[in-house]
Motif scaffolding. Sequence first.
Motif, PDB file in Angstrom:
ATOM      1  N   TYR A 178     -12.670  -4.059   2.687  1.00  0.00           N
ATOM      2  CA  TYR A 178     -12.610  -2.641   2.330  1.00  0.00           C
ATOM      3  C   TYR A 178     -13.619  -2.314   1.239  1.00  0.00           C
ATOM      4  O   TYR A 178     -14.342  -1.323   1.332  1.00  0.00           O
ATOM      5  N   ASP A 179     -13.672  -3.189   0.242  1.00  0.00           N
ATOM      6  CA  ASP A 179     -14.589  -2.916  -0.862  1.00  0.00           C
ATOM      7  C   ASP A 179     -16.041  -2.898  -0.391  1.00  0.00           C
ATOM      8  O   ASP A 179     -16.820  -2.038  -0.796  1.00  0.00           O
ATOM      9  N   LEU A 189      -3.762   2.300   3.065  1.00  0.00           N
ATOM     10  CA  LEU A 189      -3.705   1.561   4.321  1.00  0.00           C
ATOM     11  C   LEU A 189      -2.293   1.052   4.526  1.00  0.00           C
ATOM     12  O   LEU A 189      -1.716   0.429   3.641  1.00  0.00           O
ATOM     13  N   GLU A 190      -1.751   1.328   5.677  1.00  0.00           N
ATOM     14  CA  GLU A 190      -0.387   0.886   5.938  1.00  0.00           C
ATOM     15  C   GLU A 190      -0.382   0.008   7.173  1.00  0.00           C
ATOM     16  O   GLU A 190      -0.949   0.358   8.195  1.00  0.00           O
ATOM     17  N   ILE A 191       0.244  -1.141   7.032  1.00  0.00           N
ATOM     18  CA  ILE A 191       0.315  -2.072   8.154  1.00  0.00           C
ATOM     19  C   ILE A 191       1.593  -1.800   8.919  1.00  0.00           C
ATOM     20  O   ILE A 191       2.680  -1.756   8.333  1.00  0.00           O
ATOM     21  N   ASN A 231      -4.945   1.456  -1.477  1.00  0.00           N
ATOM     22  CA  ASN A 231      -3.529   1.259  -1.688  1.00  0.00           C
ATOM     23  C   ASN A 231      -2.928   0.679  -0.411  1.00  0.00           C
ATOM     24  O   ASN A 231      -2.997   1.297   0.649  1.00  0.00           O
ATOM     25  N   PHE A 232      -2.382  -0.530  -0.509  1.00  0.00           N
ATOM     26  CA  PHE A 232      -1.791  -1.143   0.698  1.00  0.00           C
ATOM     27  C   PHE A 232      -0.290  -0.920   0.721  1.00  0.00           C
ATOM     28  O   PHE A 232       0.374  -1.070  -0.296  1.00  0.00           O
ATOM     29  N   ILE A 233       0.203  -0.615   1.886  1.00  0.00           N
ATOM     30  CA  ILE A 233       1.657  -0.601   2.034  1.00  0.00           C
ATOM     31  C   ILE A 233       1.987  -1.370   3.303  1.00  0.00           C
ATOM     32  O   ILE A 233       1.430  -1.099   4.364  1.00  0.00           O
ATOM     33  N   TRP A 262      -5.899 -12.033   9.615  1.00  0.00           N
ATOM     34  CA  TRP A 262      -6.119 -11.162   8.468  1.00  0.00           C
ATOM     35  C   TRP A 262      -5.038 -11.405   7.433  1.00  0.00           C
ATOM     36  O   TRP A 262      -3.949 -11.870   7.752  1.00  0.00           O
ATOM     37  N   PHE A 272      -3.930  -9.550   3.303  1.00  0.00           N
ATOM     38  CA  PHE A 272      -4.233  -8.392   2.460  1.00  0.00           C
ATOM     39  C   PHE A 272      -5.471  -8.605   1.619  1.00  0.00           C
ATOM     40  O   PHE A 272      -6.254  -7.691   1.392  1.00  0.00           O
ATOM     41  N   ILE A 302      -8.563  -8.053   3.863  1.00  0.00           N
ATOM     42  CA  ILE A 302      -8.789  -6.643   4.169  1.00  0.00           C
ATOM     43  C   ILE A 302      -9.317  -5.942   2.933  1.00  0.00           C
ATOM     44  O   ILE A 302     -10.230  -5.115   2.997  1.00  0.00           O
ATOM     45  N   SER A 303      -8.746  -6.304   1.819  1.00  0.00           N
ATOM     46  CA  SER A 303      -9.153  -5.662   0.585  1.00  0.00           C
ATOM     47  C   SER A 303     -10.623  -5.950   0.277  1.00  0.00           C
ATOM     48  O   SER A 303     -11.375  -5.055  -0.123  1.00  0.00           O
TER      49      SER A 303
END
Lengths: 511, 435
Positions: free
Chosen positions: A25-26, A45-47, B3-5, A16, A18, A21-22
């Motif tokens: 996600y969409d 979303l926090e990794i 929003n990614f963190i 994966w 970002f 995933i983005s």
Amino acid sequence: MDASTSSNLLFQGSDWNFERISRAYDAIEEIALEELKLDVYPNQLEIISSEQMLDAYSSVGMPLMYQHWSFGKRFVFEEHHYRKGYRGLAYELVINSNPCITYLMEENTMAIQALVTAHASFGHNHFFKNNYLFRRWTDAGAILSYMDFAKKYIARCEERHGTAAVESILDSAHALMDQGVFRYRRPPRLSSEQERERIREKLEYEEQSYNDLWRTLPPSAREGEPDGKDENASERKKALKLPEENLLYFLEKNSLVLEPWQREILRIVRVIAQYFYAQRQTKVMNEGCATFVHYYIMNRLFDLGKIDEGTMLEILQSHSNVVFQPDFDDPRYPGLNPYALGFAMMQDIQRISTEPTSEDEHWFPDFAGTGDWREVMLDAWENHRDESFILQYLSPAVIRRFRLFRLTDDATEPYCEIASIHNERGYQEVRAALARSYDVGVNLPDIQVSDVNMLGDRHLRLQHNVKNGVLLEERSRDETLRHIRRLWGYDVSLVGREAGSERLLYECSAQ
Amino acid sequence: MPNFIDRRLNPKDKSLGNRRRFLKRAREELKRTIKEQVKSGKIADVDDKHSVPMPAKDTSEPSFQNFSGSGQRDFVLPGNKEFTAGDRIPKQGSGGGGKGGGAGTGESEDDFRFVLSREEVLDLFFEDLELPDMVKLNLKEAVAYKPRRAGLTTSGAPSNINVARTMRNSYGRRIALHRPKRKTLETIEAEIDRLESLPSTPENRKRIDALREELEKLERRLKTIPYVDPVDIRFNRFQPQPLPNASAVMFCLMDVSSSMGEREKDLAKRFFVLLHLFLKRRYDRIDIVFIRHTHEAGEVDEETFFYSTQSGGTVVSTALEEMQHIIRERYPSNEWNIYAAQASDGDNIAGDSERCTAMLNEELMHLCQYYAYVEIIDERETEIFGTTENGTSLWRAYCTVADKWPNFQMTRIARPAEIYPVFRRLFSRQPTTTR
């Protein structure tokens, strides 16, 4: 179209990043909002890494938490199980906040990241935002800033009053967490930032301007109290709004031995208990909702050719692990799996709406065959908790599928009895019993403050309303009473009375 | 678009503080557990991870819980196979297999064991003991220095020139200042030669003159712009780095004459192991030297030290001599923290004890951080000697040393159980009076 079919895929392979995933996600968002008509908080979303997941576990899943040894104990426990391989870690963790925070584990494959995004960021998120319990009893917008406040406040108390003093208050407060929620009455809203600031300033002012001289004034003369004892008792009960089910609340407001900062700590623990109370009452629905959502979305993505077969297989495998329900006699049996039950019921609602049997039409005349399963489900998610949801929507088909049966256990008998099984006569009973078993309010011991004479000996009297003769575990009961004694400062006693008949079953006290 | 963190780089171990609090809370109980494990197991194993049961006292989290052995309760369970309504299942013992209920988690948490790291174990084991004289341990007072590379400098000894860096600087400077290349000069010279060999024409001469002028200019330039200029030169820079004096040597001295039986040796061994452990905790590197003696002393390996016997008389001073000798040869006292532990039954040949005292006073006690003398006595003797000054000749002689040196400790032990308290007494926090 043909040229784009291969590039139609959202991602390929298991790595994966970002961007992937983005993109996923969409696509997920589109299906969730357009087709399922979900209504969600903005997502964040926090990794995180597995160590951080362990940390989050032991601080009851909150991103911010004050420090306490019991979290360390939980951490030692979780870590041990994880390192020994007894237990895996969850793929995700979601927090009922606005914006809704979902933790994704770094170790997940891309397929799993997509799965948990659908599961948590849309399924749980929708549930948090719409279910009446969460809407009424928790404040998603304020919880993070409140936890931040709580953490800092407790750290400051530790600085000022010493770790040991704070720890002992927290110990006592934690012991009463189950009795620190409002079940029937609506709790006061979380105060806004400014208000909290104001309260804190006020407390500080009081501390600064404290004058020991006031203590030496003779107590205001309130002689000549009426000697009609009963009248007196009902009068003072009214003044204190007794009986009171929320012990922490009562102690916070009425204990005479607590310092202002100690009251604030009780309040913090109480607020957190209340925050989680809604989740405890909606386990089956919440997980059922999220599982159904991810199952639907992932299948749709597959149908649209946006994910490939390998990904789908991986998703299905992990999905079926999640909804696995071992039988009661299986050594792996941990209790009814809320994912399994919830998902089965959601799917069943869909089935009843679209292709009902005559039995379903008999049981669910409201929506059988209407075809509009989305509406039914959205409505159920919004207006029910586990207990009422099961009572209303558990169908004979699901009872048969799980082969549910009801077992009664009377402590005085040398045997357990099968009360009902999955047959015509048993459906109603099984359904009602299952619903009851998910009623947290009923299953937690019902202990209330029944009386206290604030002007007399200040003896705090608690009453345990014993249901079905189920008593309390004595050792922990006595220890908990000692904690109450510590917070109250005067004698505390507990009587157990049979609910309904008021027959005295036991009596104990902590001096 | 969510929003990614990325939190992966956030500090981990958020729970470490909580874990520490938990261990602190359970400290007393964990300490007791560790002590028991040490007592029953091999002492050498102390120096490792230990798995301990979840402490129950002080870490219970009580709350009002339903008692599962009371009242009428209802369960709904999945997976019915042969039951029909009205079937009765006899209860077997306490809580038969399939009885649902959430009580399980509480119990499993109590049975569960977790692992304390070696450090945590030792911390518990040695709590509030302190190394007797830790002057040398103190990193601030490190005595040894070691040169360490630390970048480059413009001045230094020729032997430290960094050629690569120097040549790089020189090359850059030569390019920047357009220092003519040797090759260009050579081609011009060759051209002049060629023109000169041709028949002289005015045109030719003019060309030669121009080239000569050019050549001169370039040669001048070549001279003024050196190939390697002093500004190019770089030296490796070395900085003296204080070296923490974190190594220790421990001398184990033991009388192995026939008067020392298995019991005595066992006690001595335990004492040595504990001392070793304690030192190991403080120092990165620790050497052990075993010296055994009868009427003559010798350095031996651990196996021989503890398990082989030798016949002969007893002359304690021979061991001290050997120790002195080894220190001089291998362990200069400005680099090593020297500890010595001597175990004996107190026998010594007449007149030798005085010699030992003299040796200690004059040299050894100056070198040693700490000198422990344990006299292993018979259980019956404990009552006779008690704490009085009298005793064997060696004991009496050492008493004078102990009076003079605060870092000399002596004690008597008779039973394994006494080792630990003795050990504590030896290392108990000392008022920092001297030094």
